[in-house]
Design a protein around this motif. Structure first.
Motif, mmCIF file in Angstrom:
data_model
loop_
_atom_site.group_PDB
_atom_site.id
_atom_site.type_symbol
_atom_site.label_atom_id
_atom_site.label_comp_id
_atom_site.label_asym_id
_atom_site.label_seq_id
_atom_site.Cartn_x
_atom_site.Cartn_y
_atom_site.Cartn_z
ATOM 1 N N GLY A 137 -5.123 3.074 -3.214
ATOM 2 C CA GLY A 137 -6.565 2.923 -3.106
ATOM 3 C C GLY A 137 -7.335 4.143 -3.550
ATOM 4 O O GLY A 137 -8.424 4.021 -4.119
ATOM 5 N N LEU A 196 0.833 -1.189 0.000
ATOM 6 C CA LEU A 196 0.000 0.000 0.000
ATOM 7 C C LEU A 196 0.875 1.249 0.000
ATOM 8 O O LEU A 196 1.964 1.249 0.581
ATOM 9 C CB LEU A 196 -0.900 0.021 1.239
ATOM 10 N N PRO A 239 -8.782 -4.270 -1.559
ATOM 11 C CA PRO A 239 -9.133 -3.546 -0.326
ATOM 12 C C PRO A 239 -8.108 -3.817 0.769
ATOM 13 O O PRO A 239 -6.963 -4.146 0.482
ATOM 14 C CB PRO A 239 -10.516 -4.108 0.022
ATOM 15 N N GLU A 240 -8.506 -3.694 2.019
ATOM 16 C CA GLU A 240 -7.560 -3.889 3.123
ATOM 17 C C GLU A 240 -6.885 -5.259 3.031
ATOM 18 O O GLU A 240 -7.544 -6.278 2.862
ATOM 19 C CB GLU A 240 -8.291 -3.780 4.462
ATOM 20 N N ARG A 265 -7.250 4.039 -7.228
ATOM 21 C CA ARG A 265 -7.602 2.712 -7.748
ATOM 22 C C ARG A 265 -6.598 2.266 -8.811
ATOM 23 O O ARG A 265 -6.956 1.926 -9.942
ATOM 24 C CB ARG A 265 -9.025 2.709 -8.318
#
Length: 286
Positions: free
Chosen positions: A177, A148, A257-258, A180
């Protein structure tokens, strides 16, 4: 009587000369026909669309005479590589086909020249017809983690990235994120650089085509759907900063996602993506 004898001898001499001329003409015609048959003996290489450096392949071809497969033709195959040249020889089989071993040791563009040395009995009149083509050899690299932006990283089953006239940097692929998108870097980018990669849908997806930017500029790309659920992207690279590097950003409408919630599915899907790109790189249609 003397005149008649002289005329008869003259006619005999003329007949002998005419016979000699006719025989000479026939020999010349036969030689010309043989030379023409040799002239049309042409090798045709049947390459794959792409190769991977370090892998062993059978480079296949067929010898054609008047458009038909021909046996017992000696073929010389010269391979010019980024690191030198070498030559292999083969002989066409009963069905006209021939095979040589091909194991490219480095990525890049290779030139393959196949030359007909004709049948042994025609060697002295062989015109050595050739065909030439270029093939692309890609380098295989593995990515075993995703990170991330400004956050944690996870280990995944290694994703395979293919590149030519360039190479993937040692930096991890980052996941943004908010945008995207996924970002990766290539280095040693040349004038004919390109890349191919397979991305699991669990990592990034879109109902339409993904967007690919290289150094902030949108580039046209080819996109292929794999039956295993991976999206295979093929795109050119450019050195926008003149420093030999290129930053690639791939955007969709969804990114992973996470991490803790999806680590199992990402691990499994990255395995399928690696298998998908291996099938694609050797020319299997999906």
């Amino acid at each position: 009587m003397g005149n008649s004898d002289s005329a008869g001898k003259g006619n005999g001499m003329i007949s002998s000369v005419q016979l000699l001329i006719s025989l000479s003409a026939l020999l010349i015609l036969m030689h010309a026909m043989d030379a023409y048959a040799t002239h049309t003996s042409v090798p045709v290489i049947e390459p794959l669309e792409r190769y991977i450096a370090g892998k062993a392949y059978d480079l296949r071809g067929v010898m054609l005479y008047n458009g038909q497969p021909t046996s017992d033709i000696l073929v010389e195959v010269r391979i010019d590589t980024p690191y030198g040249s070498y030559t292999e020889y083969a002989r066409s089989a009963g069905d006209g086909r021939f095979t040589i071993g091909f194991k490219p040791m480095a990525q890049g563009y290779y030139t393959i020249t196949a030359t007909s040395h004709c049948r042994d009995v025609h060697r002295n009149i062989c015109t050595y017809q050739s065909t030439m083509l270029e093939v692309a050899v890609y380098e295989e690299a593995s990515v075993d983690r995703l990170c991330l932006v400004g956050g944690e990283c996870i280990s995944i089953y290694p994703l395979t990235v293919m590149s030519i006239d360039s190479r993937l940097s040692g930096e991890p692929i980052t996941v943004d994120g908010s945008n995207r998108s996924l970002t990766m870097m290539f280095v040693d980018v040349g004038d004919r650089a390109g890349a191919i990669l397979a991305l699991p849908r669990e990592v990034i997806d879109s109902p339409g085509r993904l967007a690919v930017m290289v150094d902030g500029v949108v580039v046209e790309h080819r996109e292929h759907q794999d039956s295993a659920g991976a999206r295979i992207l093929e795109f050119p690279l450019r050195d926008g900063g003149d420093d030999g590097s290129a930053v690639v950003e791939i955007s969709g409408t969804y990114v992973i996602p996470e991490f803790p919630l999806t680590i199992v599915s990402v691990f499994a899907s990255s395995l399928l993506a690696s298998l998908a790109i291996r099938r694609f790189i050797v020319g299997v249609e999906h």
